[in-house]
Design an enzyme around this catalytic site. Structure first.
Site, PDB file in Angstrom:
ATOM      1  N   SER A   1     -21.484   7.460  18.517  1.00 19.87           N
ATOM      2  CA  SER A   1     -20.435   6.439  18.566  1.00 19.87           C
ATOM      3  C   SER A   1     -20.127   5.838  17.208  1.00 19.87           C
ATOM      4  CB  SER A   1     -20.852   5.328  19.539  1.00 19.87           C
ATOM      5  OG  SER A   1     -21.033   5.851  20.832  1.00 19.87           O
ATOM      6  N   GLY A   2     -20.963   6.144  16.220  1.00 16.05           N
ATOM      7  CA  GLY A   2     -20.683   5.712  14.854  1.00 16.05           C
ATOM      8  C   GLY A   2     -20.767   4.211  14.673  1.00 16.05           C
ATOM      9  N   GLU A   3     -20.060   3.712  13.682  1.00 16.81           N
ATOM     10  CA  GLU A   3     -20.168   2.301  13.324  1.00 16.81           C
ATOM     11  C   GLU A   3     -19.596   1.367  14.382  1.00 16.81           C
ATOM     12  OE1 GLU A   3     -19.808   1.624   8.732  1.00 16.81           O
ATOM     13  OE2 GLU A   3     -18.417   3.225   9.300  1.00 16.81           O
ATOM     14  N   LYS A   4     -18.788   1.891  15.313  1.00 20.26           N
ATOM     15  CA  LYS A   4     -18.203   1.047  16.357  1.00 20.26           C
ATOM     16  C   LYS A   4     -19.196   0.764  17.491  1.00 20.26           C
ATOM     17  CE  LYS A   4     -13.463   2.579  15.489  1.00 20.26           C
ATOM     18  NZ  LYS A   4     -12.244   3.211  16.064  1.00 20.26           N
ATOM     19  N   ALA A   5     -20.312   1.488  17.512  1.00 23.49           N
ATOM     20  CA  ALA A   5     -21.302   1.283  18.563  1.00 23.49           C
ATOM     21  C   ALA A   5     -21.956  -0.087  18.390  1.00 23.49           C
ATOM     22  CB  ALA A   5     -22.365   2.369  18.514  1.00 23.49           C
TER      23      ALA A   5
ATOM     24  N   VAL B   1     -27.554   3.846  15.288  1.00 27.42           N
ATOM     25  CA  VAL B   1     -28.782   4.551  14.936  1.00 27.42           C
ATOM     26  C   VAL B   1     -28.589   5.225  13.583  1.00 27.42           C
ATOM     27  CG1 VAL B   1     -30.434   6.342  15.583  1.00 27.42           C
ATOM     28  CG2 VAL B   1     -29.369   4.928  17.354  1.00 27.42           C
TER      29      VAL B   1
ATOM     30  N   ASP C   1     -28.985   4.051  30.964  1.00 24.73           N
ATOM     31  CA  ASP C   1     -27.866   4.915  30.575  1.00 24.73           C
ATOM     32  C   ASP C   1     -28.325   6.295  30.139  1.00 24.73           C
ATOM     33  OD1 ASP C   1     -25.215   5.485  30.369  1.00 24.73           O
ATOM     34  OD2 ASP C   1     -24.916   4.511  28.429  1.00 24.73           O
TER      35      ASP C   1
END
Length: 509
Positions: A79-83, A87, A195
């Site tokens: 999900s990258g930086e928007k997550a 991680v 999840d």
């Protein structure tokens, strides 16, 4: 520098009578392990938990340095930086790769709750898990640290493959290994996994599938436990917002659908296909029919049971393992071969400096020569490691020193098993610590073909005397005996650098 250097606080050396607790850390060479208790090295089978590393607190500064100041180039979560919780891939000073999950500042406002939750997950150790090895809770920062898995996620291999799709036998292995991971967690009182999906299944350096430990901990103390994609969320979670063990089984069913179809399809759509007996339409066309229809039917039926609307009608984790075990038809084929990925191994680096007699003996793995050097050196390097008051010279003290003397006689006479017994009596009392005794017992273990405790003793010698070249030399030999040649070469270089520094200091004085 070396195995004992980290952000962690070192404690007293591990006593010999604690060695049944010895962690099988040697596969991954956890260089933060000097303070931890230890247990016997285990195989990577599913029947017994493995503990490749200890669980520890890290400083935020070390994790910041390891991730290059949490650079966007180090982000590994899809999900990258928007997550909400990103991680990062990182590398510690000791060269070990780690995965760092960084939470938003508001996710866990109470540091005590965060530490308690992380510590609970940190107790779990199993070869089917990407294990949690630590955390950081400095100020407003909340981070989890786990073993790094270098070969991507199941989602990447199933949905975004470039070279080859996953063959059927490997898909069966993934299903079984993740079921084993869930069953282990349940048996340890941690049945809730938040999840579960194809992004939570990771592949280690061998290509073996592992379940990410991050899903064992909620994204926040009071936050959501599932993604916003309602089509894949257990129906009971939509009703009450609570995760139950049965919810985890439902999510496992969605992963089985992914493995069957090679696509991320909504469970309701898949169930319609299953009930309509259109099983072949559900199967991944990229398999090109190269799978057992009987085995596929077993997995389809299991997925159907997992996705039942009523939680009580779903199987438990033991049922998952029992059903999937017979489908593991290629146990002798390595996972990285089935995945079609190379198994990267760094070549050992040659020594960077001229070697002393001890260095030469260690580089040649000449245990006889090492023995001669240690006998000749005697206890010259122990000066200053123990300062005892007159009151401490008790009968127990005299008995302990007598045990060391008997060990020295046996060591000199090459009776290495007797030397181990007597040195262990000396060490177990704990009143004195001697790097030389640890080094000598380390060599005895090597000569008795026991490299695991040999490495432990060499590390303990370093804990007592952090800049002692002999401690590093002995670690180098033990690592080489364990076929960890890159780490052995690195340790040899560190030993020679320390020896050179020591010689310069002697010349300067």
């Amino acid at each position: 520098m070396g195995c004992c250097q980290s952000s962690l606080k070192a404690t007293q050396p591990v006593k010999e009578n604690d060695k049944e607790k010895e962690q099988p850390y040697l596969r991954n060479l956890n260089l933060n392990r000097s303070h931890s208790q230890t247990q016997t090295h285990t195989d990577r089978d599913s029947s017994s938990p493995a503990d490749p590393s200890s669980f520890s607190e890290f400083s935020f500064a070390d994790l910041k340095a390891a991730t290059n100041t949490f650079s966007s180039d180090n982000i590994v979560s899809e999900s990258g930086e928007k997550a909400p919780n990103v991680v990062y891939k990182g590398r510690l000073h000791n060269r070990r790769w780690i995965a760092v999950k960084k939470f938003s500042k508001a996710a866990w406002p109470d540091p005590k709750q965060f530490v308690e939750e992380a510590s609970g997950v940190g107790k779990l150790r199993h070869p089917r898990l990407a294990n949690l090895i630590g955390y950081s809770c400095d100020g407003d920062e909340r981070l989890l640290v786990a073993e790094y898995m270098p070969n991507d996620t199941l989602a990447k291999h199933l949905f975004h493959w470039e070279n080859q799709t996953i063959e059927w036998a490997m898909r069966s292995r993934v299903a079984l290994y993740i079921a084993q991971a869930l069953h282990y967690c349940t048996s340890q009182g941690r049945p809730l996994y938040h999840d579960l999906n194809a992004y939570r299944v990771l592949f280690d350096e061998e290509g073996d599938p592992r379940l990410s430990c991050f899903g064992l901990m909620k994204n926040s103390r009071d936050g959501k436990s599932y993604s916003t994609n309602l089509a894949y969320t257990p129906p009971e979670y939509l009703r009450n917002g609570r995760v139950t063990p049965e919810s985890v089984i439902y999510s496992f069913g969605t992963v089985l659908l992914d493995l069957l179809s090679g696509k991320h399809i909504p469970p309701s759509h898949a169930l319609d296909m299953i009930q309509g007996k259109n099983i072949m339409l559900l199967m991944d066309s990229h398999l090109e029919g190269k799978f057992s229809t009987e085995e596929a039917t077993v997995v389809v039926n299991l997925a159907s049971k997992c996705l039942q609307y009523e939680p009580r009608e779903r199987p438990d984790t033991k049922d998952l393992v029992t059903t999937l075990t017979p489908l593991h038809t290629k146990p002798d084929v390595r996972s990285h071969i089935m995945l079609g990925i190379p198994k990267h191994e760094e070549a050992p680096s040659p020594p960077q400096r001229p070697l002393s007699a001890m260095g030469e003996a260690c580089s040649r793995m000449d245990l006889t020569a090492i023995h001669q050097i240690l006998v000749a050196t005697h206890y010259r390097d122990d000066e200053g490691t123990n300062e005892l008051s007159f009151q401490e010279w008790t009968q127990q003290m005299r008995d302990m020193l007598e045990a060391r003397k008997r060990g020295d006689y046996a060591f000199r006479d090459k009776d290495f098993k007797t030397a181990i017994d007597n040195y262990s009596q000396f060490i177990d009392v704990g009143t004195m610590v001697s790097p030389t005794v640890f080094a000598r017992r380390s060599l005895c273990y090597l000569l008795c073909d026991q490299p695991d405790p040999a490495l432990r003793d060499a590390m303990q010698a370093q804990c007592v005397y952090p800049d002692w070249p002999t401690a590093f030399y002995m670690q180098s030999v033990a690592l080489a005996k364990l076929d960890m040649h890159k780490d052995a070469a690195d340790m040899l270089n560190e030993a020679t650098a320390l020896e050179e520094k020591k010689q310069r200091g002697a010349r300067g004085s």
